[in-house]
Design a protein around this motif. Structure first.
Motif, PDB file in Angstrom:
ATOM      1  N   MET A 202      35.977  12.645 -31.645  1.00 47.85           N
ATOM      2  CA  MET A 202      35.149  12.787 -30.447  1.00 47.85           C
ATOM      3  C   MET A 202      33.847  12.001 -30.624  1.00 47.85           C
ATOM      4  O   MET A 202      33.225  12.073 -31.682  1.00 47.85           O
ATOM      5  CB  MET A 202      34.853  14.273 -30.212  1.00 47.85           C
ATOM      6  CG  MET A 202      34.039  14.505 -28.984  1.00 47.85           C
ATOM      7  SD  MET A 202      33.869  16.252 -28.560  1.00 47.85           S
ATOM      8  CE  MET A 202      33.487  16.994 -30.111  1.00 47.85           C
ATOM      9  N   THR A 203      33.434  11.312 -29.584  1.00 41.65           N
ATOM     10  CA  THR A 203      32.189  10.536 -29.672  1.00 41.65           C
ATOM     11  C   THR A 203      30.985  11.482 -29.597  1.00 41.65           C
ATOM     12  O   THR A 203      31.081  12.584 -29.020  1.00 41.65           O
ATOM     13  CB  THR A 203      32.088   9.540 -28.493  1.00 41.65           C
ATOM     14  OG1 THR A 203      32.022  10.295 -27.286  1.00 41.65           O
ATOM     15  CG2 THR A 203      33.267   8.578 -28.464  1.00 41.65           C
ATOM     16  N   PRO A 204      29.816  11.070 -30.147  1.00 46.28           N
ATOM     17  CA  PRO A 204      28.611  11.902 -30.031  1.00 46.28           C
ATOM     18  C   PRO A 204      28.244  12.170 -28.569  1.00 46.28           C
ATOM     19  O   PRO A 204      27.764  13.246 -28.224  1.00 46.28           O
ATOM     20  CB  PRO A 204      27.529  11.057 -30.714  1.00 46.28           C
ATOM     21  CG  PRO A 204      28.251  10.065 -31.552  1.00 46.28           C
ATOM     22  CD  PRO A 204      29.595   9.847 -30.914  1.00 46.28           C
ATOM     23  N   GLU A 205      28.507  11.190 -27.695  1.00 43.17           N
ATOM     24  CA  GLU A 205      28.190  11.367 -26.259  1.00 43.17           C
ATOM     25  C   GLU A 205      29.032  12.485 -25.645  1.00 43.17           C
ATOM     26  O   GLU A 205      28.542  13.286 -24.863  1.00 43.17           O
ATOM     27  CB  GLU A 205      28.438  10.057 -25.483  1.00 43.17           C
ATOM     28  CG  GLU A 205      27.487   8.936 -25.802  1.00 43.17           C
ATOM     29  CD  GLU A 205      27.811   8.224 -27.119  1.00 43.17           C
ATOM     30  OE1 GLU A 205      28.951   8.384 -27.635  1.00 43.17           O
ATOM     31  OE2 GLU A 205      26.922   7.535 -27.632  1.00 43.17           O
ATOM     32  N   ARG A 206      30.308  12.511 -26.047  1.00 42.94           N
ATOM     33  CA  ARG A 206      31.205  13.545 -25.518  1.00 42.94           C
ATOM     34  C   ARG A 206      30.742  14.922 -26.014  1.00 42.94           C
ATOM     35  O   ARG A 206      30.704  15.890 -25.257  1.00 42.94           O
ATOM     36  CB  ARG A 206      32.634  13.240 -26.019  1.00 42.94           C
ATOM     37  CG  ARG A 206      33.703  14.156 -25.447  1.00 42.94           C
ATOM     38  CD  ARG A 206      34.117  13.724 -24.075  1.00 42.94           C
ATOM     39  NE  ARG A 206      35.305  14.434 -23.607  1.00 42.94           N
ATOM     40  CZ  ARG A 206      35.575  14.654 -22.334  1.00 42.94           C
ATOM     41  NH1 ARG A 206      34.727  14.260 -21.398  1.00 42.94           N
ATOM     42  NH2 ARG A 206      36.671  15.274 -21.986  1.00 42.94           N
ATOM     43  N   TYR A 207      30.376  14.993 -27.292  1.00 44.64           N
ATOM     44  CA  TYR A 207      29.904  16.259 -27.865  1.00 44.64           C
ATOM     45  C   TYR A 207      28.651  16.742 -27.119  1.00 44.64           C
ATOM     46  O   TYR A 207      28.523  17.915 -26.774  1.00 44.64           O
ATOM     47  CB  TYR A 207      29.616  16.070 -29.361  1.00 44.64           C
ATOM     48  CG  TYR A 207      29.233  17.345 -30.070  1.00 44.64           C
ATOM     49  CD1 TYR A 207      30.212  18.261 -30.470  1.00 44.64           C
ATOM     50  CD2 TYR A 207      27.894  17.657 -30.321  1.00 44.64           C
ATOM     51  CE1 TYR A 207      29.869  19.448 -31.105  1.00 44.64           C
ATOM     52  CE2 TYR A 207      27.541  18.847 -30.955  1.00 44.64           C
ATOM     53  CZ  TYR A 207      28.533  19.734 -31.340  1.00 44.64           C
ATOM     54  OH  TYR A 207      28.187  20.911 -31.957  1.00 44.64           O
ATOM     55  N   GLN A 208      27.746  15.797 -26.874  1.00 47.81           N
ATOM     56  CA  GLN A 208      26.499  16.133 -26.143  1.00 47.81           C
ATOM     57  C   GLN A 208      26.796  16.642 -24.737  1.00 47.81           C
ATOM     58  O   GLN A 208      26.157  17.568 -24.243  1.00 47.81           O
ATOM     59  CB  GLN A 208      25.636  14.885 -26.024  1.00 47.81           C
ATOM     60  CG  GLN A 208      24.456  14.926 -26.930  1.00 47.81           C
ATOM     61  CD  GLN A 208      23.540  13.738 -26.698  1.00 47.81           C
ATOM     62  OE1 GLN A 208      23.744  12.940 -25.789  1.00 47.81           O
ATOM     63  NE2 GLN A 208      22.535  13.639 -27.546  1.00 47.81           N
ATOM     64  N   LYS A 209      27.774  16.015 -24.089  1.00 49.80           N
ATOM     65  CA  LYS A 209      28.163  16.434 -22.732  1.00 49.80           C
ATOM     66  C   LYS A 209      28.685  17.874 -22.762  1.00 49.80           C
ATOM     67  O   LYS A 209      28.314  18.703 -21.928  1.00 49.80           O
ATOM     68  CB  LYS A 209      29.237  15.474 -22.185  1.00 49.80           C
ATOM     69  CG  LYS A 209      29.757  15.832 -20.818  1.00 49.80           C
ATOM     70  CD  LYS A 209      28.734  15.581 -19.734  1.00 49.80           C
ATOM     71  CE  LYS A 209      29.255  15.990 -18.378  1.00 49.80           C
ATOM     72  NZ  LYS A 209      28.229  15.952 -17.344  1.00 49.80           N
ATOM     73  N   PHE A 210      29.541  18.178 -23.745  1.00 51.20           N
ATOM     74  CA  PHE A 210      30.050  19.554 -23.881  1.00 51.20           C
ATOM     75  C   PHE A 210      28.882  20.527 -24.071  1.00 51.20           C
ATOM     76  O   PHE A 210      28.861  21.609 -23.477  1.00 51.20           O
ATOM     77  CB  PHE A 210      31.004  19.676 -25.078  1.00 51.20           C
ATOM     78  CG  PHE A 210      32.363  19.040 -24.878  1.00 51.20           C
ATOM     79  CD1 PHE A 210      32.821  18.666 -23.621  1.00 51.20           C
ATOM     80  CD2 PHE A 210      33.204  18.823 -25.960  1.00 51.20           C
ATOM     81  CE1 PHE A 210      34.068  18.091 -23.446  1.00 51.20           C
ATOM     82  CE2 PHE A 210      34.461  18.251 -25.792  1.00 51.20           C
ATOM     83  CZ  PHE A 210      34.895  17.886 -24.538  1.00 51.20           C
ATOM     84  N   GLN A 211      27.927  20.142 -24.904  1.00 50.36           N
ATOM     85  CA  GLN A 211      26.760  21.018 -25.140  1.00 50.36           C
ATOM     86  C   GLN A 211      25.990  21.264 -23.848  1.00 50.36           C
ATOM     87  O   GLN A 211      25.658  22.403 -23.523  1.00 50.36           O
ATOM     88  CB  GLN A 211      25.813  20.363 -26.145  1.00 50.36           C
ATOM     89  CG  GLN A 211      26.153  20.641 -27.574  1.00 50.36           C
ATOM     90  CD  GLN A 211      25.124  20.043 -28.504  1.00 50.36           C
ATOM     91  OE1 GLN A 211      24.578  18.973 -28.241  1.00 50.36           O
ATOM     92  NE2 GLN A 211      24.861  20.730 -29.601  1.00 50.36           N
ATOM     93  N   GLN A 212      25.728  20.172 -23.123  1.00 49.46           N
ATOM     94  CA  GLN A 212      24.972  20.298 -21.856  1.00 49.46           C
ATOM     95  C   GLN A 212      25.660  21.277 -20.918  1.00 49.46           C
ATOM     96  O   GLN A 212      25.025  22.121 -20.288  1.00 49.46           O
ATOM     97  CB  GLN A 212      24.920  18.947 -21.140  1.00 49.46           C
ATOM     98  CG  GLN A 212      23.805  18.055 -21.561  1.00 49.46           C
ATOM     99  CD  GLN A 212      23.976  16.669 -20.914  1.00 49.46           C
ATOM    100  OE1 GLN A 212      24.839  16.472 -20.046  1.00 49.46           O
ATOM    101  NE2 GLN A 212      23.159  15.729 -21.343  1.00 49.46           N
ATOM    102  N   VAL A 213      26.983  21.143 -20.814  1.00 50.25           N
ATOM    103  CA  VAL A 213      27.737  21.991 -19.878  1.00 50.25           C
ATOM    104  C   VAL A 213      27.752  23.438 -20.365  1.00 50.25           C
ATOM    105  O   VAL A 213      27.463  24.367 -19.604  1.00 50.25           O
ATOM    106  CB  VAL A 213      29.169  21.436 -19.673  1.00 50.25           C
ATOM    107  CG1 VAL A 213      30.022  22.396 -18.869  1.00 50.25           C
ATOM    108  CG2 VAL A 213      29.105  20.079 -18.976  1.00 50.25           C
ATOM    109  N   LEU A 214      28.058  23.644 -21.643  1.00 49.33           N
ATOM    110  CA  LEU A 214      28.118  25.015 -22.173  1.00 49.33           C
ATOM    111  C   LEU A 214      26.751  25.688 -22.112  1.00 49.33           C
ATOM    112  O   LEU A 214      26.651  26.888 -21.866  1.00 49.33           O
ATOM    113  CB  LEU A 214      28.659  25.016 -23.609  1.00 49.33           C
ATOM    114  CG  LEU A 214      30.159  24.743 -23.736  1.00 49.33           C
ATOM    115  CD1 LEU A 214      30.559  24.581 -25.210  1.00 49.33           C
ATOM    116  CD2 LEU A 214      30.984  25.869 -23.105  1.00 49.33           C
ATOM    117  N   ASN A 215      25.688  24.921 -22.316  1.00 47.22           N
ATOM    118  CA  ASN A 215      24.330  25.488 -22.267  1.00 47.22           C
ATOM    119  C   ASN A 215      24.011  26.073 -20.895  1.00 47.22           C
ATOM    120  O   ASN A 215      23.163  26.951 -20.771  1.00 47.22           O
ATOM    121  CB  ASN A 215      23.275  24.426 -22.583  1.00 47.22           C
ATOM    122  CG  ASN A 215      23.301  24.022 -24.048  1.00 47.22           C
ATOM    123  OD1 ASN A 215      23.985  24.649 -24.849  1.00 47.22           O
ATOM    124  ND2 ASN A 215      22.575  22.971 -24.391  1.00 47.22           N
TER     125      ASN A 215
END
Ligand code: SAM
Length: 191
Positions: free
Chosen positions: A1-14
């Motif tokens: 998984m790319t860091p951008e994808r991980y960040q997107k998941f974080q933004q959404v879950l937050n």
């Protein structure tokens, strides 16, 4: 998984809201159900509840656009169990229902734990469901037709809830418990 994808998941879950949800009561048309899930994802709803007294729930991928992966769906075989589960979790349940006692949907405080019950395409909310809930809400109709498409009604109400929750800062803090957050991150990362 790319860091951008991980960040997107974080933004959404937050921003996921545990205490804002939808109950669909025998909403059977796949394109309507899928459109409701897509709106739930956009508003930050964590999970929805589908009552299917007659059949299983079909998802129409062209409409859901994959959002069913991001919004959990709990199924119930009867309306009593769905409403009672949510009452036990401390949510108020409002039926989007064209009844005489319905309040304008903008009069509800959606910053409080809330579930919106939506009725079937033809028959609407059942009398049993209408009797079980904490109140009825209506989107005022000023034209020739009596009602909106169910997915449109869901969107109108949920975006009012989003507006109120944004103003109250409810998207600025994480609502998911750490173990659920980690579990979701794992499930999304390794589907
Ligand atoms: N003939 C049905 C009735 O009398 O309820 C119409 C059902 S409508 C197409 C499907 C669902 O969308 C309704 O049960 C309700 O949950 C929601 N809905 C549609 N228009 C609405 C409105 N103006 N206000 C509140 N809910 C609405």
């Amino acid at each position: 998984m790319t860091p951008e994808r991980y960040q997107k998941f974080q933004q959404v879950l937050n921003r996921r809201q545990l205490d804002l949800t939808v109950i669909t009561e025998d909403v059977h048309k796949p394109h309507n159900f899928s459109a409701i899930i897509r709106t739930c994802d956009a508003v930050g709803v964590f999970a929805i509840h589908a009552v299917n007294s007659r059949s299983s729930m079909p998802i129409y991928n062209q409409v859901a656009k994959g959002s069913e992966k991001w919004v959990a769906c709990h199924t119930h075989t009867n309306i009593e169990s769905a409403v009672s589960d949510l009452h036990q979790q401390g949510l108020k349940v409002y039926a989007a229902h064209l009844s005489k006692q319905a309040l304008d949907y903008r009069m509800i405080d959606y910053t409080k734990p809330t579930a919106i019950l939506l009725g079937a395409e033809k028959s609407g909310v059942t009398q049993k469901a209408a009797d079980l809930v904490d109140g009825h809400i209506i989107i005022p109709m000023l034209g020739m037709v009596q009602s909106l498409n169910v997915s449109v009604a869901a969107a109108v109400i949920l975006f009012e809830a989003q507006r109120q929750r944004l103003a109250a800062g409810l998207y600025e803090r994480v609502h998911l418990a750490p173990d659920i957050y980690e579990q979701m991150m794992f499930e999304w990362s390794y589907p």
